[in-house]
Design an enzyme around this catalytic site. Sequence first.
Site, PDB file in Angstrom:
ATOM      1  N   GLU A   1       1.484  -0.461  -5.090  1.00 50.14           N
ATOM      2  CA  GLU A   1       0.511   0.590  -5.398  1.00 50.14           C
ATOM      3  C   GLU A   1       1.239   1.932  -5.440  1.00 50.14           C
ATOM      4  O   GLU A   1       1.714   2.428  -4.415  1.00 50.14           O
ATOM      5  CB  GLU A   1      -0.590   0.641  -4.340  1.00 50.14           C
ATOM      6  CG  GLU A   1      -1.636   1.705  -4.660  1.00 50.14           C
ATOM      7  CD  GLU A   1      -2.416   2.186  -3.442  1.00 50.14           C
ATOM      8  OE1 GLU A   1      -3.588   2.550  -3.613  1.00 50.14           O
ATOM      9  OE2 GLU A   1      -1.846   2.218  -2.340  1.00 50.14           O
TER      10      GLU A   1
ATOM     11  N   ASP B   1       0.820  -1.207   0.000  1.00 48.14           N
ATOM     12  CA  ASP B   1       0.000   0.000   0.000  1.00 48.14           C
ATOM     13  C   ASP B   1       0.858   1.263   0.000  1.00 48.14           C
ATOM     14  O   ASP B   1       1.888   1.336   0.670  1.00 48.14           O
ATOM     15  CB  ASP B   1      -0.878  -0.028   1.257  1.00 48.14           C
ATOM     16  CG  ASP B   1      -1.803   1.164   1.373  1.00 48.14           C
ATOM     17  OD1 ASP B   1      -2.712   1.282   0.541  1.00 48.14           O
ATOM     18  OD2 ASP B   1      -1.602   1.978   2.301  1.00 48.14           O
TER      19      ASP B   1
END
Length: 530
Positions: A271, A208
């Site tokens: 990401e 993330d």
Amino acid sequence: MTQGTHEDCVPPWWQDAVIYQVYLRSFQDSDGDGVGDLAGVIARLDYIVALGADALWLSPFHPSPLHDGGYDIEDFTSVHRLFGDLDTFDRLLTQAHRRGLKVVLDFVPNHTSDRHPWFRESRATRENSRRNWYVWRDPAAGGGPPNGWRSMMEGSAWTRDPASGQYYYHAFLPEQPDLNWRNPEVKSAMDGVLRFWLDRGVDGFRVDAVPHLVEDDLLREDPPGELAGEGLPVQAGVRHAFTSDRPETHAVAAAWRRLLDGYKDRLLIGEAHLPAERVMRYYGLGSPAFHLPFNFVLLNTAWDARALAAALDQYRNLLPPGAWPNWVLGNHDEQRLASRIGREQARVAAMLAFTAGGTAFVYNGDELGLEDVAIAPDEARHPDVSGDRDPQRTPMPWDAAPNSGFTTGTPWLPLGEANGARNVAAQDADPHSSLTLYRRLIALRRAHPALVRGRFRPKSGDGTVLSYEREDDGARFLVTLNIGGDAASAKLGEPCELLLSTQLDREGDRCNGELFLRPNEGVVFRLRPR
């Protein structure tokens, strides 16, 4: 265009894969509390298998105060009681593997919850051994925050700690203090987190918020958003030149890759919400990094044939040698695909993502054509983050039972009447449904490797028609997509056989040099070998 092949030249599993994202809170509730859980995922594994997916990616399930939907973690190696326990997770992993499904977890390295024991120790005193595990700074000379850095959630990225008088940095919410990735002890501790789950048998991680790991150590100010800056991301009114995508981040990613390469067949996804040319750097600078930095091109491009043709061309031209492509149409942070481009074009988009070559990602519910659900202010569950994230996170509708079979209790978010009518049971029985189309598309790419690995040749991208050819080992296919609401035609110059239409009603048709497309229709044709 292969990467990371292993023994006997067998390509890694993820190159041919369809990876299915499970937003855990909204997938299936097993105990009637209105919140999806790990046992609920176990109960629905056969659905994921029947869809044709090769792996599932689970959103965070760790202990958390849930200020940011579970991305504010207070224990990286445990399970929130809402979702089950470690035994339940192990059972999920075992049951998934028995079905041939890989399991990918979310890894959230940028920050912890302010309730994490590490942060509690860090803020206890300036002399605490974990003080330097987070980013602490003295006030500015005249008082106030150390500088003008802005949080991605708006407002200052600094929060004052009354006890010490210092400020801590948070790229996101004040409840999410950033870890100090310049500290070797932090790196070692987070490597331990990865090993904890790898040793249990997980097959990879989606990492993330990668670009936010490291900030400028000189505390230089980010420029205003209206100032030019080649490839710099713009959010919260500024260009994040000094708080995003810093050079040190790539060294961290390369170290993670080395760790995962010590295990067999593990996948590392990153990401990075950045311009395409900067995303490509996350494949590795000098040494391998992410196997798959997420490709958000189809999320960020205007839904127009010419714009899409240009975006596909740019993405492929920017891919580094040996890098493997991937395609993302939706996720838990983005507007639902069907709401963004319309339900008919959502079917066309699925055909594009499954035939453009490489790894494909599906966000749970997009295969049903689900749309965003309007959430009343008193029903919002993410007010600290953004009121626009709940609409795409609403529960999965499974059947016509109360609450669409998601829960026997009160669902944590409303399902939405329209989405309830699009439930799995209804679509399973409909040969022309969106669910049927997804199953057919995934089966088609599995049957014809040229759609995954073949050479990509653009054919057209004018008017409303986007067309490209895929070829491998003599097998040739033509994908032609009508990105518009009017009928269209295209000259081909050779005979072909229609294998699949997004409208699922004219397979086996043959053409003799001219293609006719109905409004909002995509088709896959088989061409004669050269």
